[in-house]
Design an enzyme around this catalytic site. Structure first.
Site, PDB file in Angstrom:
ATOM      1  N   LYS A 142     -13.258  66.885 125.418  1.00  0.00           N
ATOM      2  CA  LYS A 142     -12.632  67.772 125.493  1.00  0.00           C
ATOM      3  C   LYS A 142     -13.188  68.888 126.312  1.00  0.00           C
ATOM      4  CE  LYS A 142     -12.756  68.556 120.657  1.00  0.00           C
ATOM      5  NZ  LYS A 142     -13.674  67.452 120.360  1.00  0.00           N
ATOM      6  N   ARG A 174      -8.631  72.056 113.132  1.00  0.00           N
ATOM      7  CA  ARG A 174      -9.521  70.599 112.969  1.00  0.00           C
ATOM      8  C   ARG A 174      -9.060  70.315 111.322  1.00  0.00           C
ATOM      9  NH1 ARG A 174     -14.120  71.716 116.515  1.00  0.00           N
ATOM     10  NH2 ARG A 174     -15.434  69.963 116.509  1.00  0.00           N
ATOM     11  N   ARG A 199     -25.859  63.373 125.816  1.00  0.00           N
ATOM     12  CA  ARG A 199     -25.128  64.697 126.278  1.00  0.00           C
ATOM     13  C   ARG A 199     -26.347  65.721 126.261  1.00  0.00           C
ATOM     14  NH1 ARG A 199     -19.763  67.255 123.594  1.00  0.00           N
ATOM     15  NH2 ARG A 199     -21.148  67.747 121.638  1.00  0.00           N
ATOM     16  N   ARG A 255     -27.862  69.772 122.180  1.00  0.00           N
ATOM     17  CA  ARG A 255     -27.441  70.569 121.230  1.00  0.00           C
ATOM     18  C   ARG A 255     -27.849  70.199 120.075  1.00  0.00           C
ATOM     19  NH1 ARG A 255     -20.847  71.015 121.392  1.00  0.00           N
ATOM     20  NH2 ARG A 255     -21.182  70.565 119.275  1.00  0.00           N
ATOM     21  N   ARG A 282     -20.563  64.239 111.645  1.00  0.00           N
ATOM     22  CA  ARG A 282     -19.499  64.927 112.479  1.00  0.00           C
ATOM     23  C   ARG A 282     -18.111  63.874 112.411  1.00  0.00           C
ATOM     24  NH1 ARG A 282     -22.394  66.704 117.359  1.00  0.00           N
ATOM     25  NH2 ARG A 282     -20.241  67.931 118.424  1.00  0.00           N
TER      26      ARG A 282
HETATM   27  P1  AMP Z   1     -17.526  71.845 118.911  1.00  0.00           P
HETATM   28  O1  AMP Z   1     -18.032  72.376 119.870  1.00  0.00           O
HETATM   29  O2  AMP Z   1     -15.967  71.980 118.749  1.00  0.00           O
HETATM   30  O3  AMP Z   1     -18.106  70.345 118.404  1.00  0.00           O
HETATM   31  O4  AMP Z   1     -18.074  72.492 117.348  1.00  0.00           O
HETATM   32  C1  AMP Z   1     -19.295  72.391 116.981  1.00  0.00           C
HETATM   33  C2  AMP Z   1     -19.078  72.785 115.339  1.00  0.00           C
HETATM   34  O5  AMP Z   1     -18.716  74.246 115.022  1.00  0.00           O
HETATM   35  C3  AMP Z   1     -18.464  71.830 114.589  1.00  0.00           C
HETATM   36  O6  AMP Z   1     -19.251  70.915 114.102  1.00  0.00           O
HETATM   37  C4  AMP Z   1     -18.209  72.596 113.221  1.00  0.00           C
HETATM   38  O7  AMP Z   1     -19.184  72.967 112.407  1.00  0.00           O
HETATM   39  C5  AMP Z   1     -17.755  74.027 113.818  1.00  0.00           C
HETATM   40  N1  AMP Z   1     -16.344  74.207 114.379  1.00  0.00           N
HETATM   41  C6  AMP Z   1     -15.885  74.198 115.378  1.00  0.00           C
HETATM   42  N2  AMP Z   1     -14.549  74.531 115.107  1.00  0.00           N
HETATM   43  C7  AMP Z   1     -14.152  74.439 114.197  1.00  0.00           C
HETATM   44  C8  AMP Z   1     -12.894  74.489 113.451  1.00  0.00           C
HETATM   45  N3  AMP Z   1     -11.978  74.479 113.979  1.00  0.00           N
HETATM   46  N4  AMP Z   1     -12.926  74.239 112.044  1.00  0.00           N
HETATM   47  C9  AMP Z   1     -14.401  74.216 111.655  1.00  0.00           C
HETATM   48  N5  AMP Z   1     -15.329  74.220 112.028  1.00  0.00           N
HETATM   49  C10 AMP Z   1     -15.536  74.350 113.641  1.00  0.00           C
END
Ligand code: AMP
Length: 214
Positions: free
Chosen positions: A13, A88, A127, A160, A171
């Site tokens: 993404k 999400r 990654r 990360r 996740r």
């Molecule tokens: P990402 O970088 O999109 O993988 O997001 C990293 C982390 O941020 C996720 O595992 C969640 O803990 C939090 N997060 C990001 N976007 C959301 C969302 N829309 N709703 C809830 N938690 C989020």
């Protein structure tokens, strides 16, 4: 054009969002990036967010919705936006629809990137990201030219914290139970396009553009 990129962690993404945002001149709104910045600032909210993120759990809907609502009032979203990592949950999707309705907008297209679980685990374990500019690397397929140094900005390239095996497992579970129902939600509203995320970055991008311009 108001776009959403949907897909499990590691589907690509972030990589595709940068390319879409540049081609169609849309602000790239990544809730994950917003949260990581907040965590780095070390505020009380940042500390709270870190707890959810390092467990691979979702940040509570009301926190995320408030942040996105605020972001969508910024003038750069006037001619459209690209949401990456939001919504999400179904509650977030409903809140987003309500919010957009208030300002006379709606979602133009949702791109769902599909990648199988074995590939996701492989991608996430290799990654790496630059802590300064966010550039993404992969130790197997696209390592930085100099070990741990970003090609773009010479920042430090790290793994990360939430890309470790245990957190990744959680996740993925969270994606299956809480996020994947959005595929049906957006199919029902007639805006979903599925794109195979297992192809090369350029092929995936070409297919996304075709879906957007359809
Ligand atoms: P990402 O970088 O999109 O993988 O997001 C990293 C982390 O941020 C996720 O595992 C969640 O803990 C939090 N997060 C990001 N976007 C959301 C969302 N829309 N709703 C809830 N938690 C989020």
């Amino acid at each position: 054009m108001n776009l959403i990129l949907l897909g499990p962690p590691g589907a690509g993404k972030g990589t595709q969002a940068k390319k879409i945002s540049a081609k169609y001149n849309l602000p790239h709104i990544s809730t994950g990036d917003i949260f990581r910045e907040t965590v780095q600032n070390g505020s009380d909210l940042g500390k709270k967010l870190q707890g959810f993120m390092s467990a691979g759990a979702l940040v509570p809907d009301e926190v995320v919705i408030a942040i996105v609502r605020e972001r969508l009032t910024k003038p750069d979203t006037k001619n459209g936006f690209l949401l990456d990592g939001f919504p999400r949950t179904i509650a977030q999707a409903i809140a987003l629809d309500k919010e957009l309705e208030k300002i006379g907008k709606k979602i133009s297209r949702v791109i769902s990137l599909t990648v199988n679980e074995e590939e996701i685990v492989k991608r996430l374990s290799s990654r790496r990201v630059c802590i300064s500019c966010g550039a993404a690397y992969n130790l197997m397929t696209q390592p930085p030219k100099k070990e741990s140094i970003c090609n773009e900005c010479h920042g430090q390239v790290i793994q990360r914290a939430d890309d470790n095996a245990d957190t990744v497992r959680n996740r993925l579970k969270v994606y299956d139970t809480q996020t994947s129902p959005l595929i049906e939600y957006y199919t029902n509203s007639g805006v979903l396009s599925s794109v195979d995320g297992m192809k090369t970055v350029e092929e995936v991008f070409k297919n996304i553009c075709a879906a957007i311009e359809k």
